[in-house]
Each structure stands twice: as structure tokens, then as C-alpha cells.
Scaffold this motif. Structure first.
Motif, PDB file in Angstrom:
ATOM      1  N   ASP A 100       0.809  -1.264   0.007  1.00 11.22           N
ATOM      2  CA  ASP A 100      -0.019   0.125  -0.100  1.00 11.22           C
ATOM      3  C   ASP A 100       0.744   1.192  -0.022  1.00 11.22           C
ATOM      4  N   ASP A 101       0.716   2.030  -1.097  1.00 12.92           N
ATOM      5  CA  ASP A 101       1.353   3.268  -1.191  1.00 12.92           C
ATOM      6  C   ASP A 101       0.692   4.359  -0.405  1.00 12.92           C
ATOM      7  N   THR A 102       0.687   4.611   1.065  1.00 12.64           N
ATOM      8  CA  THR A 102       0.145   5.056   1.888  1.00 12.64           C
ATOM      9  C   THR A 102       1.314   5.579   2.783  1.00 12.64           C
ATOM     10  N   PRO A 103       1.203   6.547   3.796  1.00 10.30           N
ATOM     11  CA  PRO A 103       2.220   7.244   4.656  1.00 10.30           C
ATOM     12  C   PRO A 103       2.637   6.122   5.671  1.00 10.30           C
ATOM     13  N   ARG A 110       1.029  16.080   9.939  1.00  4.05           N
ATOM     14  CA  ARG A 110       2.182  15.542   9.033  1.00  4.05           C
ATOM     15  C   ARG A 110       2.165  14.180   8.548  1.00  4.05           C
ATOM     16  N   HIS A 111       2.104  14.046   7.157  1.00  7.27           N
ATOM     17  CA  HIS A 111       2.283  12.728   6.714  1.00  7.27           C
ATOM     18  C   HIS A 111       3.679  12.095   6.268  1.00  7.27           C
ATOM     19  N   TRP A 112       4.423  11.088   6.511  1.00  7.10           N
ATOM     20  CA  TRP A 112       5.670  10.756   6.279  1.00  7.10           C
ATOM     21  C   TRP A 112       5.688   9.230   5.910  1.00  7.10           C
ATOM     22  N   PRO A 113       6.638   8.884   4.786  1.00  6.81           N
ATOM     23  CA  PRO A 113       7.225  10.008   3.743  1.00  6.81           C
ATOM     24  C   PRO A 113       6.135  10.376   2.824  1.00  6.81           C
ATOM     25  N   LYS A 114       6.522  11.380   2.030  1.00  7.69           N
ATOM     26  CA  LYS A 114       6.005  11.816   0.798  1.00  7.69           C
ATOM     27  C   LYS A 114       6.753  11.357  -0.504  1.00  7.69           C
ATOM     28  N   ASN A 115       5.871  11.140  -1.575  1.00  6.99           N
ATOM     29  CA  ASN A 115       6.504  10.707  -2.650  1.00  6.99           C
ATOM     30  C   ASN A 115       6.817  12.196  -3.321  1.00  6.99           C
ATOM     31  N   ASN A 135       8.362   6.341  -2.343  1.00  2.00           N
ATOM     32  CA  ASN A 135       9.285   6.434  -0.783  1.00  2.00           C
ATOM     33  C   ASN A 135       8.447   5.605  -0.067  1.00  2.00           C
ATOM     34  N   THR A 136       7.204   5.592   0.053  1.00  2.00           N
ATOM     35  CA  THR A 136       6.289   4.939   1.407  1.00  2.00           C
ATOM     36  C   THR A 136       6.611   3.611   1.269  1.00  2.00           C
TER      37      THR A 136
END
Length: 268
Positions: A100-103, A110-115, A135-136
Motif C-alpha cells: 500500500d502506497d500510503t504514509p 504531518r504525513h511521512w514519507p511523501k512521494n 518512497n512509502t
């Protein structure tokens, strides 16, 4: 003394033809000259056959060589070495594994990481994640493997990783290992050496620039016998190469395509 260099004059000449002509180098928005370094390894031998340490006409001897002396941030080019290869070794993923491409972590602020494009795409397979340089998912994989395991796997190939006694900073963490924000950085030569392992079916070889030095009597005074060992399974190397080919074919690396030639690569 006689120094037996691994340099290939024809390959070196081809490199210099490109690097010395500034018309081949992309322009920047400022007046600053964009710089570059390159190391070419013959994968039949593992030897360095050509090097360029900067662009433009060479101005002197023993000057800065950006290919072998400059420690730079690898960014996302570190992901195949410190994330995807060790995860494949552990059997955690294949190119078809869906994540899952989610933080990895988020709060209201704040959300981390960001694409790189600040977009989260949800479910995708690993092959897509590599191709789009997400990145996530690498952060989640390093957390799953543990930063310690990821570090030890990559340290064998990238010796400039930092985690020695007395060091103020450490690369044993999610961001350095998953996204390449290293304390010291890495050289172009070290990255070429690490990536050559994928093309060499998982066998790591020291990228040497000479084989030996002999004196006037023919006696060997320096023996630079190449060091090599199995660094990963051949299937791991094959999977990584397959995904890096797709990255150049249809992902973030399309600018590296070469007509009538299969190219594997990673942006960072």
C-alpha cells in the motif's frame, strides 16, 4: 615501475568525447555549470575501464575527481541496494507483491514519507513501486526487515555507511536506508560497483583500476588481486535487474533509453 592498468583506451576516449564537450551537458537555470562523474565497469571482468571526474576540458593533474572522491547523496538510487535486494533475499517480496502506497506515519499535521509528486496511489506491486520511485513502500520494507538488517546487507557493498562507535550520526534508520539521505554519502565508483553486482548474478567484485605493479626486475611490488564473493542469490539479482529494466522502459528512467539496447537503471 610498470603499472598494469585496467583502463580501456577506446572506452576512455568515448567517455572523454562526451564529457569534454559542454554542449552534451544539460544547462541549468543559473549560470552554474552542471557537473557529473562516471565510472564504467566491464562486467566480464569487474574492472574499471573508464572514468571521468568532471565535465569540460581537464585543467590539471591530481585535481578533484567527482567519480571517485566526491561523497554525494545517492537519493533513491540506494533503494535497490538497501531495500529491495535484502527484502527479496528474505523472501518478503517478489516483483508481483502488492503493498500500500500510503504514509508510514501520519498525524493531523504531518504525513511521512511523501512521494516526489506528493501523491499516494494506494495498492500497487513492487515492480511499479520501483519504476515510479515510490518512497512509502521502501520505508515500510526497511521497518519490516529492521534497519539493522538493511544496514548490514548494504554496508557490505557501500562502505561509506556510518554507524561506528563514536559517530555523532548513524545511517541505521528508515530515511537513510529507504531514501538515501546518508550521513557521509557515497561515491559514483561505489554505486557502480554495487550495481554491477546485479548484472553479475549476485557476485560482488571489487572494482579495481589496476591489476599489479612490478619493478624494473619484474618483481611484483603491488598485487591487486580482485576480491569477490557471493553477495546475494542469483534470483535476487535477476529480479532487481528485471525491475530496473522496467524503470527505464516505462518508469522514471525513460530518458536513459538507448535504441536497440536493453538498459537497466534507477533515478535518484
Amino acid at each position: 615501475y610498470k603499472i598494469y592498468s585496467t583502463l580501456n583506451p577506446d572506452v576512455q576516449a568515448a567517455v572523454e568525447e562526451v564529457y569534454q564537450n559542454l554542449d552534451n551537458i544539460p544547462k541549468t537555470a543559473s549560470s552554474q555549470q552542471l557537473q557529473s562523474g562516471i565510472v564504467i565497469i566491464d562486467n566480464k571482468t569487474g574492472d574499471v575501464v573508464a572514468v571521468a571526474g568532471g565535465v569540460g576540458e581537464k585543467q590539471g593533474s591530481l585535481i578533484l575527481n567527482r567519480a571517485t572522491q566526491s561523497y554525494l547523496s545517492p537519493g533513491s538510487t540506494i533503494k535497490p541496494v538497501s531495500v529491495y535486494a535484502p527484502a527479496l533475499e528474505l523472501g518478503l517480496i517478489t516483483p508481483a507483491t502488492v503493498m500500500d502506497d500510503t504514509p508510514y506515519s501520519f498525524t493531523d499535521a504531518r504525513h511521512w514519507p511523501k512521494n516526489s509528486d506528493s501523491i499516494y496511489r494506494g495498492l500497487m506491486n513492487i515492480n511499479e513501486a520501483v519504476g515510479l520511485s515510490i518512497n512509502t513502500i521502501p520505508v515500510k520494507l526497511v521497518a519490516q526487515m529492521t534497519p539493522e538488517y538493511s544496514f548490514e546487507f548494504a554496508k557490505e557493498k557501500i562502505s561509506s555507511y556510518v554507524n561506528a562507535a563514536g559517530d555523532t550520526f548513524s545511517d541505521v534508520d528508515l530515511a537513510p536506508l529507504a531514501m538515501g539521505g546518508l550521513t557521509k554519502g557515497v561515491t559514483v565508483k561505489a554505486m557502480a560497483q554495487a550495481y554491477a553486482t546485479f548484472a553479475n548474478e549476485g557476485v560482488y567484485r571489487e572494482a579495481r583500476t589496476y591489476t599489479k605493479v612490478v619493478d624494473s626486475d619484474g618483481k611484483v611490488v603491488l598485487d591487486n588481486t580482485q576480491q569477490s564473493h557471493v553477495a546475494m542469490k542469483d534470483m535476487t539479482a535477476w529480479y532487481i535487474t528485471y525491475m530496473l529494466e522496467n524503470t527505464v522502459e516505462s518508469g522514471t528512467g525513460t530518458a536513459a533509453q538507448i535504441a536497440n539496447m536493453t538498459v537497466a537503471g534507477k533515478t535518484g
